[in-house]
Design a protein around this motif. Sequence first.
Motif, PDB file in Angstrom:
ATOM      1  N   GLN A   1       0.087  -9.674  -8.356  1.00 52.13           N
ATOM      2  CA  GLN A   1       0.055  -9.591  -6.898  1.00 52.13           C
ATOM      3  C   GLN A   1      -0.492  -8.215  -6.524  1.00 52.13           C
ATOM      4  OE1 GLN A   1       4.296 -10.815  -7.088  1.00 52.13           O
ATOM      5  NE2 GLN A   1       3.909 -11.876  -5.155  1.00 52.13           N
ATOM      6  N   PRO A   2      -1.132  -8.090  -5.363  1.00 52.84           N
ATOM      7  CA  PRO A   2      -1.857  -6.844  -5.071  1.00 52.84           C
ATOM      8  C   PRO A   2      -0.961  -5.675  -4.651  1.00 52.84           C
ATOM      9  CG  PRO A   2      -2.161  -8.427  -3.283  1.00 52.84           C
ATOM     10  CD  PRO A   2      -1.426  -9.153  -4.375  1.00 52.84           C
ATOM     11  N   ILE A   3      -1.105  -4.582  -5.383  1.00 55.93           N
ATOM     12  CA  ILE A   3      -0.478  -3.310  -5.073  1.00 55.93           C
ATOM     13  C   ILE A   3      -1.599  -2.271  -5.042  1.00 55.93           C
ATOM     14  CG2 ILE A   3       1.210  -1.569  -5.767  1.00 55.93           C
ATOM     15  CD1 ILE A   3       2.537  -4.223  -5.171  1.00 55.93           C
ATOM     16  N   SER A   4      -1.660  -1.463  -3.991  1.00 55.07           N
ATOM     17  CA  SER A   4      -2.759  -0.504  -3.862  1.00 55.07           C
ATOM     18  C   SER A   4      -2.237   0.919  -3.786  1.00 55.07           C
ATOM     19  CB  SER A   4      -3.606  -0.818  -2.625  1.00 55.07           C
ATOM     20  OG  SER A   4      -4.295  -2.043  -2.784  1.00 55.07           O
ATOM     21  N   ASP A   5      -2.993   1.824  -4.383  1.00 60.38           N
ATOM     22  CA  ASP A   5      -2.611   3.224  -4.497  1.00 60.38           C
ATOM     23  C   ASP A   5      -3.548   4.094  -3.674  1.00 60.38           C
ATOM     24  OD1 ASP A   5      -1.463   5.629  -5.429  1.00 60.38           O
ATOM     25  OD2 ASP A   5      -2.945   5.740  -7.037  1.00 60.38           O
ATOM     26  N   LEU A   6      -3.022   4.736  -2.653  1.00 61.85           N
ATOM     27  CA  LEU A   6      -3.788   5.671  -1.840  1.00 61.85           C
ATOM     28  C   LEU A   6      -3.902   7.018  -2.538  1.00 61.85           C
ATOM     29  CD1 LEU A   6      -1.988   4.939   1.520  1.00 61.85           C
ATOM     30  CD2 LEU A   6      -4.461   4.663   1.209  1.00 61.85           C
ATOM     31  N   SER A   7      -4.906   7.781  -2.158  1.00 61.12           N
ATOM     32  CA  SER A   7      -4.951   9.191  -2.522  1.00 61.12           C
ATOM     33  C   SER A   7      -4.031   9.962  -1.579  1.00 61.12           C
ATOM     34  CB  SER A   7      -6.378   9.730  -2.392  1.00 61.12           C
ATOM     35  OG  SER A   7      -6.379  11.142  -2.409  1.00 61.12           O
ATOM     36  N   ARG A   8      -3.361  10.983  -2.099  1.00 54.20           N
ATOM     37  CA  ARG A   8      -2.512  11.788  -1.225  1.00 54.20           C
ATOM     38  C   ARG A   8      -3.323  12.571  -0.196  1.00 54.20           C
ATOM     39  NH1 ARG A   8       1.374  14.327  -5.736  1.00 54.20           N
ATOM     40  NH2 ARG A   8      -0.346  13.621  -7.057  1.00 54.20           N
ATOM     41  N   GLY A   9      -4.629  12.662  -0.412  1.00 54.55           N
ATOM     42  CA  GLY A   9      -5.495  13.295   0.573  1.00 54.55           C
ATOM     43  C   GLY A   9      -6.090  12.305   1.561  1.00 54.55           C
ATOM     44  N   SER A  10      -5.634  11.081   1.550  1.00 54.34           N
ATOM     45  CA  SER A  10      -6.203  10.042   2.411  1.00 54.34           C
ATOM     46  C   SER A  10      -5.873  10.292   3.879  1.00 54.34           C
ATOM     47  CB  SER A  10      -5.686   8.663   2.001  1.00 54.34           C
ATOM     48  OG  SER A  10      -4.263   8.629   2.079  1.00 54.34           O
ATOM     49  N   ASN A  11      -6.710   9.752   4.748  1.00 55.43           N
ATOM     50  CA  ASN A  11      -6.457   9.833   6.181  1.00 55.43           C
ATOM     51  C   ASN A  11      -6.106   8.444   6.720  1.00 55.43           C
ATOM     52  OD1 ASN A  11      -8.930   8.436   6.458  1.00 55.43           O
ATOM     53  ND2 ASN A  11     -10.086  10.328   6.703  1.00 55.43           N
ATOM     54  N   GLU A  12      -5.878   8.383   8.019  1.00 47.65           N
ATOM     55  CA  GLU A  12      -5.477   7.107   8.627  1.00 47.65           C
ATOM     56  C   GLU A  12      -6.516   6.014   8.394  1.00 47.65           C
ATOM     57  OE1 GLU A  12      -5.319   5.540  13.134  1.00 47.65           O
ATOM     58  OE2 GLU A  12      -3.977   7.240  12.759  1.00 47.65           O
ATOM     59  N   GLU A  13      -7.787   6.381   8.463  1.00 46.10           N
ATOM     60  CA  GLU A  13      -8.854   5.394   8.257  1.00 46.10           C
ATOM     61  C   GLU A  13      -8.814   4.835   6.836  1.00 46.10           C
ATOM     62  OE1 GLU A  13     -12.317   3.118   9.308  1.00 46.10           O
ATOM     63  OE2 GLU A  13     -10.742   4.116  10.460  1.00 46.10           O
TER      64      GLU A  13
ATOM     65  N   VAL B   1       0.862  -1.183   0.000  1.00 48.97           N
ATOM     66  CA  VAL B   1       0.000   0.000   0.000  1.00 48.97           C
ATOM     67  C   VAL B   1       0.898   1.232   0.000  1.00 48.97           C
ATOM     68  CG1 VAL B   1      -1.715   1.337   1.274  1.00 48.97           C
ATOM     69  CG2 VAL B   1      -1.884  -1.162   1.210  1.00 48.97           C
ATOM     70  N   SER B   2       0.732   2.086  -1.004  1.00 51.45           N
ATOM     71  CA  SER B   2       1.510   3.315  -1.086  1.00 51.45           C
ATOM     72  C   SER B   2       0.629   4.406  -1.665  1.00 51.45           C
ATOM     73  CB  SER B   2       2.771   3.099  -1.934  1.00 51.45           C
ATOM     74  OG  SER B   2       3.633   4.215  -1.870  1.00 51.45           O
ATOM     75  N   GLY B   3       1.168   5.637  -1.758  1.00 56.49           N
ATOM     76  CA  GLY B   3       0.433   6.727  -2.378  1.00 56.49           C
ATOM     77  C   GLY B   3       0.023   7.842  -1.451  1.00 56.49           C
ATOM     78  N   ALA B   4       0.284   7.709  -0.141  1.00 57.40           N
ATOM     79  CA  ALA B   4      -0.084   8.769   0.798  1.00 57.40           C
ATOM     80  C   ALA B   4       0.721  10.041   0.544  1.00 57.40           C
ATOM     81  CB  ALA B   4       0.115   8.299   2.240  1.00 57.40           C
ATOM     82  N   VAL B   5       1.975   9.864   0.103  1.00 61.10           N
ATOM     83  CA  VAL B   5       2.813  11.021  -0.229  1.00 61.10           C
ATOM     84  C   VAL B   5       3.394  10.914  -1.640  1.00 61.10           C
ATOM     85  CG1 VAL B   5       3.411  11.540   2.159  1.00 61.10           C
ATOM     86  CG2 VAL B   5       4.863   9.996   0.869  1.00 61.10           C
ATOM     87  N   HIS B   6       3.207   9.784  -2.294  1.00 63.90           N
ATOM     88  CA  HIS B   6       3.705   9.590  -3.654  1.00 63.90           C
ATOM     89  C   HIS B   6       2.550   9.680  -4.645  1.00 63.90           C
ATOM     90  CE1 HIS B   6       7.068   7.650  -1.420  1.00 63.90           C
ATOM     91  NE2 HIS B   6       7.787   8.121  -2.419  1.00 63.90           N
ATOM     92  N   SER B   7       2.885  10.032  -5.887  1.00 61.19           N
ATOM     93  CA  SER B   7       1.882  10.088  -6.952  1.00 61.19           C
ATOM     94  C   SER B   7       1.469   8.672  -7.360  1.00 61.19           C
ATOM     95  CB  SER B   7       2.441  10.825  -8.167  1.00 61.19           C
ATOM     96  OG  SER B   7       3.462  10.056  -8.789  1.00 61.19           O
ATOM     97  N   THR B   8       0.353   8.593  -8.090  1.00 57.82           N
ATOM     98  CA  THR B   8      -0.085   7.302  -8.623  1.00 57.82           C
ATOM     99  C   THR B   8       0.992   6.687  -9.504  1.00 57.82           C
ATOM    100  OG1 THR B   8      -2.440   7.856  -8.527  1.00 57.82           O
ATOM    101  CG2 THR B   8      -1.776   6.192 -10.137  1.00 57.82           C
ATOM    102  N   GLY B   9       1.653   7.515 -10.329  1.00 66.65           N
ATOM    103  CA  GLY B   9       2.711   7.003 -11.191  1.00 66.65           C
ATOM    104  C   GLY B   9       3.848   6.385 -10.404  1.00 66.65           C
TER     105      GLY B   9
END
Length: 328
Positions: free
Chosen positions: A300-312, A123-131
């Motif tokens: 294999q599963p890789i997930s992309d967070l929004s940079r505006g995401s919160n802890e939940e 799981v990544s993407g909290a501070v990185h772009s989707t790319g």
Amino acid sequence: MDLFESLKAKITNRQFKIVFPEGTEPRIIGAAARLNADRILKPILIGATNDIQQIAAAKGFNLDGITIIDPQEYPTADFEKMVAAFVERRKGKATPEQAQTILQDPNYFGTMLVYLNLADGMVSGAVHSTGDTVRPALQIIKTKPGVQRTSGAFIMQRGRDNERYLFSDCAININPNAQELAEIAVESAKTAELFDIDPKVALLSFSTMGSAKADEVTKVQEAVRIAHEIAPELDIDGDLQFDAAYVPVVANQKAPDSKVAGQATVFVFPELQSGNIGYKIAQRFGNFEAIGPILQGLNQPISDLSRGSNEEDVYKLAIITAAQALQN
């Protein structure tokens, strides 16, 4: 049952390991601490150990039992194996010297942990772009056989009755062709089943059953034909306008012979622009919770967070990622 209670029941006691490359981000640390305390999965945080521990202490997060990996301190022999595996996977597109530099990037490092089966998902993407998140996944994990591209789906959930749908592709492919659209439809049906949604897949258009003539409509119709060839067992139909796909009365008028019209649960948009607009309208006007994007079609599963995401959001997407590991 609530979606996440159902997913927790599926993955608890499976000891899935989920890697978080953004290990010094407080939102990530907080979610990892909760996941570990709830014994849902085993988090792996990537980053400088002292930095992670200091941030956790300042925020009051308990890291007992959580694995922390600092790429700078990774055992030499293990790193050399990772470099060799990366060079082999890239098939001449990176030298060992280049690989050593590339694998200092936490997203590449975390993706390699998944590829080498040292973690079950990332799981990544909290501070990185989707790319930044997706690029290593496409280069290393790659798409499943028969799937040309990964795609991004959102679970749309509302109310105590757990009204639940899947919207796709709302995150990745700007203008998929008919073959790609068909693959998105089939992969979306598989994703829906994983999240307890009975997949009735509508390929959306501004036309219903050929009521309009245009290249955009023809693409959707061709995608439906291809999807039926790929997965004849699935209920997939189109071209369908949204009201014909969703409203039974309209479906009876516009597509009375369709097995999907009026009862669709999976909505496949013809291109990214309409998909992105559509899910945000449902989210803001319809008060749906939009969970995702969930990356589909990878080995294999890789997930992309929004940079505006919160802890939940991090907590929930980690659970979804672990659930996707059940399909491997």
